[in-house]
Design a protein around this motif. Structure first.
Motif, PDB file in Angstrom:
ATOM      1  N   PHE A 177      73.594  74.565  84.893  1.00  0.00           N
ATOM      2  CA  PHE A 177      74.383  73.347  85.071  1.00  0.00           C
ATOM      3  C   PHE A 177      73.642  72.144  84.503  1.00  0.00           C
ATOM      4  O   PHE A 177      74.196  71.329  83.785  1.00  0.00           O
ATOM      5  N   VAL A 178      72.366  72.069  84.806  1.00  0.00           N
ATOM      6  CA  VAL A 178      71.537  70.972  84.283  1.00  0.00           C
ATOM      7  C   VAL A 178      71.537  71.006  82.761  1.00  0.00           C
ATOM      8  O   VAL A 178      71.640  69.986  82.087  1.00  0.00           O
ATOM      9  N   MET A 179      71.478  72.229  82.227  1.00  0.00           N
ATOM     10  CA  MET A 179      71.463  72.365  80.767  1.00  0.00           C
ATOM     11  C   MET A 179      72.750  71.808  80.149  1.00  0.00           C
ATOM     12  O   MET A 179      72.710  70.983  79.238  1.00  0.00           O
ATOM     13  N   TYR A 180      73.904  72.229  80.678  1.00  0.00           N
ATOM     14  CA  TYR A 180      75.170  71.704  80.154  1.00  0.00           C
ATOM     15  C   TYR A 180      75.196  70.193  80.272  1.00  0.00           C
ATOM     16  O   TYR A 180      75.663  69.474  79.379  1.00  0.00           O
ATOM     17  N   ASP A 181      74.704  69.709  81.403  1.00  0.00           N
ATOM     18  CA  ASP A 181      74.705  68.287  81.678  1.00  0.00           C
ATOM     19  C   ASP A 181      73.906  67.525  80.628  1.00  0.00           C
ATOM     20  O   ASP A 181      74.370  66.526  80.067  1.00  0.00           O
ATOM     21  N   THR A 182      72.699  68.042  80.330  1.00  0.00           N
ATOM     22  CA  THR A 182      71.883  67.356  79.324  1.00  0.00           C
ATOM     23  C   THR A 182      72.521  67.476  77.948  1.00  0.00           C
ATOM     24  O   THR A 182      72.477  66.547  77.162  1.00  0.00           O
ATOM     25  N   PHE A 183      73.155  68.635  77.674  1.00  0.00           N
ATOM     26  CA  PHE A 183      73.823  68.794  76.382  1.00  0.00           C
ATOM     27  C   PHE A 183      74.928  67.758  76.227  1.00  0.00           C
ATOM     28  O   PHE A 183      75.170  67.236  75.153  1.00  0.00           O
ATOM     29  N   ASP A 184      75.602  67.467  77.330  1.00  0.00           N
ATOM     30  CA  ASP A 184      76.669  66.472  77.303  1.00  0.00           C
ATOM     31  C   ASP A 184      76.126  65.105  76.936  1.00  0.00           C
ATOM     32  O   ASP A 184      76.729  64.358  76.175  1.00  0.00           O
ATOM     33  N   THR A 185      74.981  64.772  77.490  1.00  0.00           N
ATOM     34  CA  THR A 185      74.458  63.426  77.268  1.00  0.00           C
ATOM     35  C   THR A 185      73.650  63.310  75.981  1.00  0.00           C
ATOM     36  O   THR A 185      73.759  62.327  75.278  1.00  0.00           O
ATOM     37  N   THR A 186      72.849  64.320  75.670  1.00  0.00           N
ATOM     38  CA  THR A 186      71.964  64.170  74.509  1.00  0.00           C
ATOM     39  C   THR A 186      72.301  65.075  73.347  1.00  0.00           C
ATOM     40  O   THR A 186      71.629  65.055  72.325  1.00  0.00           O
ATOM     41  N   GLY A 187      73.315  65.909  73.518  1.00  0.00           N
ATOM     42  CA  GLY A 187      73.626  66.865  72.455  1.00  0.00           C
ATOM     43  C   GLY A 187      72.860  68.146  72.671  1.00  0.00           C
ATOM     44  O   GLY A 187      71.882  68.199  73.423  1.00  0.00           O
ATOM     45  N   VAL A 188      73.328  69.195  71.977  1.00  0.00           N
ATOM     46  CA  VAL A 188      72.727  70.515  72.182  1.00  0.00           C
ATOM     47  C   VAL A 188      71.269  70.519  71.744  1.00  0.00           C
ATOM     48  O   VAL A 188      70.927  69.983  70.701  1.00  0.00           O
ATOM     49  N   SER A 189      70.445  71.091  72.607  1.00  0.00           N
ATOM     50  CA  SER A 189      69.020  71.137  72.301  1.00  0.00           C
ATOM     51  C   SER A 189      68.534  72.574  72.299  1.00  0.00           C
ATOM     52  O   SER A 189      68.582  73.246  73.330  1.00  0.00           O
ATOM     53  N   ILE A 190      68.114  73.038  71.136  1.00  0.00           N
ATOM     54  CA  ILE A 190      67.631  74.434  71.036  1.00  0.00           C
ATOM     55  C   ILE A 190      66.394  74.653  71.911  1.00  0.00           C
ATOM     56  O   ILE A 190      66.305  75.654  72.606  1.00  0.00           O
ATOM     57  N   PRO A 191      65.432  73.729  71.930  1.00  0.00           N
ATOM     58  CA  PRO A 191      64.262  73.950  72.797  1.00  0.00           C
ATOM     59  C   PRO A 191      64.622  74.151  74.269  1.00  0.00           C
ATOM     60  O   PRO A 191      64.052  74.996  74.946  1.00  0.00           O
ATOM     61  N   ILE A 192      65.579  73.367  74.760  1.00  0.00           N
ATOM     62  CA  ILE A 192      65.979  73.525  76.160  1.00  0.00           C
ATOM     63  C   ILE A 192      66.554  74.916  76.366  1.00  0.00           C
ATOM     64  O   ILE A 192      66.233  75.637  77.309  1.00  0.00           O
ATOM     65  N   PHE A 193      67.403  75.278  75.419  1.00  0.00           N
ATOM     66  CA  PHE A 193      68.054  76.573  75.497  1.00  0.00           C
ATOM     67  C   PHE A 193      67.009  77.696  75.534  1.00  0.00           C
ATOM     68  O   PHE A 193      67.007  78.542  76.420  1.00  0.00           O
TER      69      PHE A 193
END
Ligand SMILES: Nc1ncnc2c1ncn2[C@@H]1O[C@H](COP(=O)(O)OP(=O)(O)OP(=O)(O)O)[C@@H](O)[C@H]1O
Ligand SMILES: [Mg+2]
Lengths: 222, 251
Positions: A177-193
């Motif tokens: 959920f946190v991941m989707y949330d950050t993707f929403d705000t900052t765009g998709v991030s491969i490192p996070i993934f």
């Protein structure tokens, strides 16, 4: 890489929610699954039928539907609440749905384990004077468990991964959920993934290794 | 060890019948076993010997007739049945030791879980019994680490640990390598000498002659003939028994 560092603490908190869910659900699933398998092999027809029905229905229902049912059906419509705190309530509704779902897989794994125990074991137990429950608890289930440690490991691994869909039911701030949330705000991030994938693998891979090792160590020699 | 040592028989079977589906495996069985008696059951494969044995501790149910054990009709189920079973020892052809338990635990399980005997007391008794059957040094091993003959002797110790009123043996030596047969038979002969009531399905004529009071010949679900071992082996009355004996005597 910067996003990973920036959102790291949130992601970690989310990941801990996944671990917490996993741990609680694993324990409950093992207990419930054992009860279900006892029902399925019991000499009482009503219990057998009930066990079979529960297992077949739950196991064949998609987990997301179970979670939705638990959040919407049980909680909102039927008013089942575990706590006044919305977060806690959601947490336990998710725990309930995920535990019973995993329990049906535990049950079926154990049932195949029971099939590996020769008939003579139960006969000898009954001949000594053990009751049905004692025979199951002391002779059959311990041998069945040892026979299916590796498959049970797979059930637990699936359970851990499935905690990432927990938000569908209860809006928990888990890692996904946190991941989707950050993707929403900052765009998709491969490192996070990738970071999250590694975090999950760091838990699930050792479980696979450990259960594989344990299965060999505890195998019943015949 | 002579017959009729006590007034009432230990086992009484009256007109017992049993089917497996269409197969009539026990036909009007009438049989009594006296206290202290050693009964050998012999007969061709499929004749119903195992089934007969297993009805006495109700591992097999019966369709008709009556079985009385120690003055009491066999209970149908539940606690009473478990209690009856705890009083009737059983030794199987394939040993059936609990595979995940040590030899000692195999022997103490019944006393501690069924009788509620304290663990140290059960342990002590287990060691005595294992001593008696010659396995004491193996007490901490698992069944799979023992030879067949050793496993079967443990199975006898496991049965003895319950202080049974009777022990049923279903072909206890048939699964053993020839060199291990005697060690098991010796233990059984010892039990017979000590006055244990025994029903033994076996083709071991040596055992029957040395230890049995009576031989029952069973075929096609019926008791065809019964006699003392000497009479039976030297002077069988029925063609079926003579025919059967001629076959087992040739090898
Ligand atoms: N559980 C069962 N279900 C169906 N048929 C059975 C079952 N057990 C035994 N039978 C059949 O009943 C008959 C008698 O079997 P039983 O095992 O009592 O014979 P037995 O005299 O002990 O033979 P053996 O010397 O081969 O051990 C056989 O024809 C057998 O196939
Ligand atoms: Mg048989």
């Amino acid at each position: 890489m910067d996003e990973l560092i920036e959102y790291g603490p949130d992601l970690l908190k989310g990941f801990l929610v996944n671990l917490q869910l996993s741990a609680i659900c694993t324990v409950l699933a093992l207990v419930l699954g054992t009860i279900l398998v006892a029902m399925r092999v019991s000499p009482i027809p009503v219990l057998r039928a009930a066990g079979t029905t529960v297992v077949n229905v739950i196991r064949n229902t998609p987990l997301t539907l179970l979670l939705a049912f638990s959040a919407l059906g049980l909680s909102d419509t039927l008013g089942l609440t575990f706590s006044d705190e919305p977060y806690d309530n959601a947490f336990w509704l998710v725990v309930m749905a995920m535990s019973i779902y995993a329990a049906t897989f535990v049950c079926e794994a154990l049932r195949s384990g029971i099939n590996t125990v020769p008939m003579g074991q139960a006969e000898a137990a009954r001949a000594v004077g053990l009751t049905f429950m004692q025979t199951l608890r002391l002779i059959i289930l311990p041998q069945a468990f040892r026979a299916v440690i590796a498959p049970l490991g797979s059930v637990v691994i699936a359970l851990i991964k499935n905690t990432t869909v927990a938000q569908a039911g209860g809006l928990l701030a888990d890692a996904a959920f946190v991941m989707y949330d950050t993707f929403d705000t900052t765009g998709v991030s491969i490192p996070i993934f990738i970071g999250l994938v590694i975090a999950f693998m760091a838990v699930t891979l050792p479980i696979g290794w450990f259960t594989g090792w344990l299965a060999k160590r505890l195998a019943v020699a015949r | 060890m002579t017959e009729n040592g006590h007034a009432s028989p230990l086992v009484q079977m009256e007109n017992v019948n049993k089917h497996f589906g269409a197969l009539h495996v026990l036909r009007d069985i009438n049989l009594t076993v006296s206290r202290g008696e050693v009964l050998v059951v012999i007969g061709p494969s499929g004749g119903g010997k195992s089934t007969l044995c297993r009805t006495i501790n109700r591992l097999e149910t019966i369709d008709a007739g009556k079985i009385v054990f120690d003055g009491q009709v066999l209970p149908d189920e539940g606690k009473a049945l478990a209690k009856l079973r705890s009083e009737v020892g059983m030794v199987f052809q394939s040993f059936n030791l609990f595979a995940h338990k040590t030899i000692r635990e195999n022997v103490t399980l019944g006393p501690t879980k069924v009788r509620g005997t304290a663990k140290d007391q059960a342990d002590k008794r287990a060691m005595e019994l294992l001593e008696r059957v010659g396995i004491a040094t193996q007490a901490d091993k698992y069944p799979a680490q023992l030879s067949g003959g050793q496993q079967q002797r443990v199975a006898i110790a496991r049965a003895l640990a319950m202080d049974p009123k009777m022990i049923l043996f279903d072909e206890p030596t048939s699964a053993l390598d020839p060199e291990m047969v005697q060690e098991v038979l010796d233990v059984m002969i010892g039990l017979a000498r000590d006055g244990m009531t025994m029903m033994v399905v076996t083709h071991e004529m040596g055992f029957a002659r040395r230890a049995a009071n009576r031989v029952v010949f069973m075929a096609d679900g019926q008791i065809v003939e019964e006699n003392t071992p000497d009479e039976f082996f030297t002077n069988a009355q029925t063609d079926r028994a003579r025919d059967f004996l001629s076959k087992i005597l040739t090898h």
